[in-house]
Design an enzyme around this catalytic site. Structure first.
Site, PDB file in Angstrom:
ATOM      1  N   GLU A  48       0.536  -1.445   0.076  1.00 34.51           N
ATOM      2  CA  GLU A  48       0.136   0.125  -0.231  1.00 34.51           C
ATOM      3  C   GLU A  48       0.862   1.550  -0.407  1.00 34.51           C
ATOM      4  OE1 GLU A  48      -1.401   2.681   0.052  1.00 34.51           O
ATOM      5  OE2 GLU A  48      -2.022   2.492   2.376  1.00 34.51           O
TER       6      GLU A  48
ATOM      7  N   CYS B  75      -1.619   9.025   2.186  1.00 35.86           N
ATOM      8  CA  CYS B  75      -1.549   8.460   1.504  1.00 35.86           C
ATOM      9  C   CYS B  75      -2.324   9.115  -0.051  1.00 35.86           C
ATOM     10  CB  CYS B  75      -1.295   7.489   1.123  1.00 35.86           C
ATOM     11  SG  CYS B  75      -2.648   5.898   1.593  1.00 35.86           S
TER      12      CYS B  75
HETATM   13  N1  LIG Z   1       1.371   6.029   2.140  1.00 35.92           N
HETATM   14  C1  LIG Z   1       2.092   5.762   3.174  1.00 35.92           C
HETATM   15  O1  LIG Z   1       0.969   5.817   3.779  1.00 35.92           O
HETATM   16  C2  LIG Z   1       3.180   6.285   3.743  1.00 35.92           C
HETATM   17  C3  LIG Z   1       4.031   7.190   2.561  1.00 35.92           C
HETATM   18  N2  LIG Z   1       5.181   7.139   2.898  1.00 35.92           N
HETATM   19  C4  LIG Z   1       5.818   8.603   1.424  1.00 35.92           C
HETATM   20  O2  LIG Z   1       7.540   8.387   1.723  1.00 35.92           O
HETATM   21  C5  LIG Z   1       8.015   9.584   1.504  1.00 35.92           C
HETATM   22  C6  LIG Z   1       9.331  10.018   2.419  1.00 35.92           C
HETATM   23  O3  LIG Z   1       9.172   9.669   4.353  1.00 35.92           O
HETATM   24  P1  LIG Z   1      10.460   9.893   5.055  1.00 35.92           P
HETATM   25  O4  LIG Z   1       9.686   8.749   6.316  1.00 35.92           O
HETATM   26  O5  LIG Z   1      10.748  11.088   5.189  1.00 35.92           O
HETATM   27  O6  LIG Z   1      11.244   8.756   4.521  1.00 35.92           O
HETATM   28  P2  LIG Z   1      11.618   6.729   4.607  1.00 35.92           P
HETATM   29  O7  LIG Z   1      11.314   6.087   2.793  1.00 35.92           O
HETATM   30  O8  LIG Z   1      12.596   6.810   4.896  1.00 35.92           O
HETATM   31  O9  LIG Z   1      10.679   6.525   5.711  1.00 35.92           O
HETATM   32  C7  LIG Z   1       9.752   5.694   5.993  1.00 35.92           C
HETATM   33  C8  LIG Z   1       9.019   4.745   6.070  1.00 35.92           C
HETATM   34  O10 LIG Z   1       9.734   3.306   5.655  1.00 35.92           O
HETATM   35  C9  LIG Z   1      10.240   2.414   6.403  1.00 35.92           C
HETATM   36  N3  LIG Z   1      11.761   1.912   5.954  1.00 35.92           N
HETATM   37  C10 LIG Z   1      12.203   2.567   4.932  1.00 35.92           C
HETATM   38  N4  LIG Z   1      13.359   2.173   4.236  1.00 35.92           N
HETATM   39  C11 LIG Z   1      12.791   0.944   5.030  1.00 35.92           C
HETATM   40  C12 LIG Z   1      14.048  -0.862   4.286  1.00 35.92           C
HETATM   41  N5  LIG Z   1      14.511  -0.759   3.669  1.00 35.92           N
HETATM   42  N6  LIG Z   1      12.836  -1.920   4.879  1.00 35.92           N
HETATM   43  C13 LIG Z   1      11.733  -1.144   5.986  1.00 35.92           C
HETATM   44  N7  LIG Z   1      11.481  -0.555   6.077  1.00 35.92           N
HETATM   45  C14 LIG Z   1      12.129   0.932   5.495  1.00 35.92           C
HETATM   46  C15 LIG Z   1      11.080   3.505   7.448  1.00 35.92           C
HETATM   47  O11 LIG Z   1      11.376   2.685   8.447  1.00 35.92           O
HETATM   48  C16 LIG Z   1       9.571   4.596   8.252  1.00 35.92           C
HETATM   49  O12 LIG Z   1       8.890   4.227   9.076  1.00 35.92           O
HETATM   50  C17 LIG Z   1       6.587  10.423   1.735  1.00 35.92           C
HETATM   51  O13 LIG Z   1       7.296  11.550   1.212  1.00 35.92           O
HETATM   52  C18 LIG Z   1       5.411   9.901   1.450  1.00 35.92           C
HETATM   53  O14 LIG Z   1       5.649   9.926   0.174  1.00 35.92           O
HETATM   54  C19 LIG Z   1       5.684   8.120   4.358  1.00 35.92           C
HETATM   55  C20 LIG Z   1       5.050   7.150   5.131  1.00 35.92           C
HETATM   56  C21 LIG Z   1       3.511   6.580   4.959  1.00 35.92           C
HETATM   57  O1  LIG Z   2      -1.646   7.126   4.033  1.00 39.60           O
HETATM   58  C1  LIG Z   2      -1.786   6.294   4.008  1.00 39.60           C
HETATM   59  C2  LIG Z   2      -2.611   5.333   4.563  1.00 39.60           C
HETATM   60  C3  LIG Z   2      -3.536   5.899   5.265  1.00 39.60           C
HETATM   61  C4  LIG Z   2      -4.292   4.413   6.203  1.00 39.60           C
HETATM   62  C5  LIG Z   2      -4.799   3.759   6.415  1.00 39.60           C
HETATM   63  S1  LIG Z   2      -5.434   2.646   7.494  1.00 39.60           S
HETATM   64  O2  LIG Z   2      -6.654   2.724   6.184  1.00 39.60           O
HETATM   65  O3  LIG Z   2      -5.645   3.457   8.531  1.00 39.60           O
HETATM   66  O4  LIG Z   2      -4.354   1.381   7.092  1.00 39.60           O
HETATM   67  C6  LIG Z   2      -3.240   3.424   5.790  1.00 39.60           C
HETATM   68  C7  LIG Z   2      -2.574   3.975   5.187  1.00 39.60           C
END
Ligand SMILES: NC(=O)C1=CN([C@@H]2O[C@H](COP(=O)(O)OP(=O)(O)OC[C@H]3O[C@@H](n4cnc5c(N)ncnc54)[C@H](O)[C@@H]3O)[C@@H](O)[C@H]2O)C=CC1
Ligand SMILES: O=Cc1ccc(S(=O)(=O)O)cc1
Length: 480
Positions: free
Chosen positions: A250, A284
């Site tokens: 996701e 996201c």
């Molecule tokens: N889809 C979502 O819910 C999320 C998306 N993001 C995206 O990531 C971008 C950067 O987020 P940042 O926190 O600055 O950086 P990041 O990409 O370095 O870290 C994001 C998360 O991924 C984990 N992570 C990083 N490398 C990993 C690896 N090799 N194996 C397992 N886990 C790993 C880290 O522990 C951290 O919790 C954001 O700008 C956003 O676009 C970030 C957090 C949540």
């Molecule tokens: O940011 C992404 C995002 C937001 C919510 C959830 S959840 O439905 O609460 O698991 C997962 C990813």
């Protein structure tokens, strides 16, 4: 207010482990104070977690679904009982306003309840084969799961992954985000106190790259689930592909919002203000690229900018605060760089556009108008309080722009034309489309992306699919 931040530990084979050197410090993003240290798992800890998950799997796999559901529902009741304490931990370490933290607790309990119910409906089927032969198609737990969760939904995401895996009969090793470990410890404690056998749920923190490469390569792990950035998602998918393991990914989005010509643009501009700035845009599904019909453009942008400018930004515990900080200084710099770049390309700042205060990672709710296609923010997910407004002449142009990126998670559209709604439904490349509102899928509908936004779905009637494998049994009933 008397706020308590928990001691952070690893949980392996039914034991909390605290005495490991800290891999990082948890910082309150609202005031930059230190909340505590995070013990880092050693290679030996990971080996113990793997053997515990293997043993835990055998116990849990053979636990009848009704009993699994009962443990999960007890855990859910404990999350509810501890709701206020958990919400406070979320706001302390993640920064979101306490009302949003309380909502996240509610959403997490809904995920657990949904999956507990689904645990009892993992039906297989029987395919007719004539006399003396039975053909059974069984849904089996896939095996021990490696789960990786982000800091933006520190309770919702672990709750969803833990409950999906447990409901299907799998054990789990979860590496939650090091930025928000207190919330992960709190939810793990609810499952442990509910009577989950040792080894069924293991929680680790540490060096993310070391943990993911170790867990994914181990023959114990049978499936990998991750919520986070596209870059890390691709990396983990490659690690999993090398050992032929399925993934549930996701990942990021960069949601388009298509505003038609026939809408009340002022009302929608106001609505967009609160929808965009929810969780400081660090989600996201955050609506980000506002693609607006020229007829609605001026009124929409004006109302949007007004709401964004008037929004109260601050510590999530302060009454009346509508938007909290970004998670860290790195994200603050990333947003500012995107804003400066867009302005240099010719965008107009109609709200915000700068850091707020000197302590805490606050950025003003920012609305940019007339953002040109070459601005970096147009193709880089901001993951912050940054909205981009772009005027278009017709629906074809709007759809082409919406679909122009390599990601496709959430999309939003506002129109009073059934014809337009039908075309948008057919042509927008996304995992979920919200028409005439800013909601995202809840427990009962699937959530996930197309293109680089991910693989698979969480939630809905197929919520346990990713954690199950199909076994076909052809049984002759004659004596041998
Ligand atoms: N889809 C979502 O819910 C999320 C998306 N993001 C995206 O990531 C971008 C950067 O987020 P940042 O926190 O600055 O950086 P990041 O990409 O370095 O870290 C994001 C998360 O991924 C984990 N992570 C990083 N490398 C990993 C690896 N090799 N194996 C397992 N886990 C790993 C880290 O522990 C951290 O919790 C954001 O700008 C956003 O676009 C970030 C957090 C949540
Ligand atoms: O940011 C992404 C995002 C937001 C919510 C959830 S959840 O439905 O609460 O698991 C997962 C990813």
């Amino acid at each position: 207010m008397n706020l308590t931040y928990p001691r952070i530990g690893l949980h392996i084979d039914g034991q909390w482990i605290y005495d490991r050197p800290a891999c990082t410090e948890v910082v309150n993003p609202s005031n930059e104070t230190r909340l505590g240290g995070v013990p880092g798992a050693t290679p030996e800890d990971l080996a113990l977690a793997l053997s515990a998950a293997e043993r835990g799997f055998r116990v849990w796999r053979d636990t009848p679904p009704l009993q699994r559901a009962q443990v999960m529902l007890r855990a859910c009741a404990l999350v509810r009982e501890r709701a206020e304490a958990i919400a406070q931990i979320i706001t302390l370490e993640q920064g979101k306003p306490i009302a949003d933290a309380r909502n996240e607790v509610g959403r997490a309990t809904a995920f657990i309840e949904w999956d507990a119910a689904e645990a009892q409906r993992l039906y297989g089927s029987i395919v007719p084969a004539g006399p003396q032969m039975q053909q059974m198609i069984l849904k089996c737990p896939i095996g021990p799961v490696a789960a990786f969760t982000p800091w933006n939904v520190p309770l919702g995401s672990p709750a969803r992954k833990i409950s999906g895996a447990l409901a299907a009969g799998c054990s789990v090793i979860i590496k939650a985000a090091e930025e928000t470990p207190g919330t992960a410890c709190a939810i793990a404690q609810c499952f442990i106190d509910a009577g989950l056998p040792p080894g069924v749920l293991n929680l680790v923190f540490g060096n993310p790259a070391l943990i993911s490469s170790t867990l994914i390569a181990s023959p114990v792990i049978r499936m990998v689930t991750f919520t986070g950035s596209v870059a890390v998602g691709k990396h983990l998918t490659q690690l999993a592909a090398a050992v032929m393991k399925p993934v549930l990914m996701e990942l990021g989005g960069h949601a388009p919002v298509l505003i038609g010509a026939d809408v009340d643009a002022t009302v929608l501009g106001r609505l967009a203000g609160s929808a965009k700035m929810r969780l400081a845009g660090q989600v996201c599904a955050s609506p980000t690229r506002f693609i607006i019909h020229r007829k609605s453009y001026v009124a929409f942008v004006e109302a949007f900018a007004k709401v964004a400018s008037e929004m109260r930004v601050g510590d999530g515990f302060e009454p009346g605060v509508q938007m909290g900080p970004l998670i860290n200084d790195r994200r603050l710099q990333a947003i500012d760089t995107l804003v400066q770049d867009a302005v240099a390309c010719g965008a107009r700042v109609v709200a915000g556009g700068k850091r707020v205060g000197e302590r805490g990672f606050f950025y003003a709710p920012t609305v940019l108008a007339d953002v040109p296609a070459q601005a970096q923010a147009m193709f880089t997910e901001p993951f912050g309080p940054l909205a981009l407004c772009i005027p278009v002449d017709d629906l074809s142009e709007a759809i082409a722009l919406a679909n122009s990126l390599s990601v496709g998670l959430s999309a939003y559209a506002f129109t009073n034309s059934l014809e337009e709604a039908e075309r948008l439904t057919r042509e927008l490349e996304c995992g979920s489309l919200s028409i005439n509102h800013f909601g995202m899928p809840g427990t009962d509908t699937p959530f996930g992306g197309v293109k680089e936004s991910g693989i698979g779905r969480e939630g809905g009637p197929q919520s346990l699919e990713a954690y199950s494998s199909t076994k076909t049994v052809l049984q002759r009933t004659t004596r041998v």
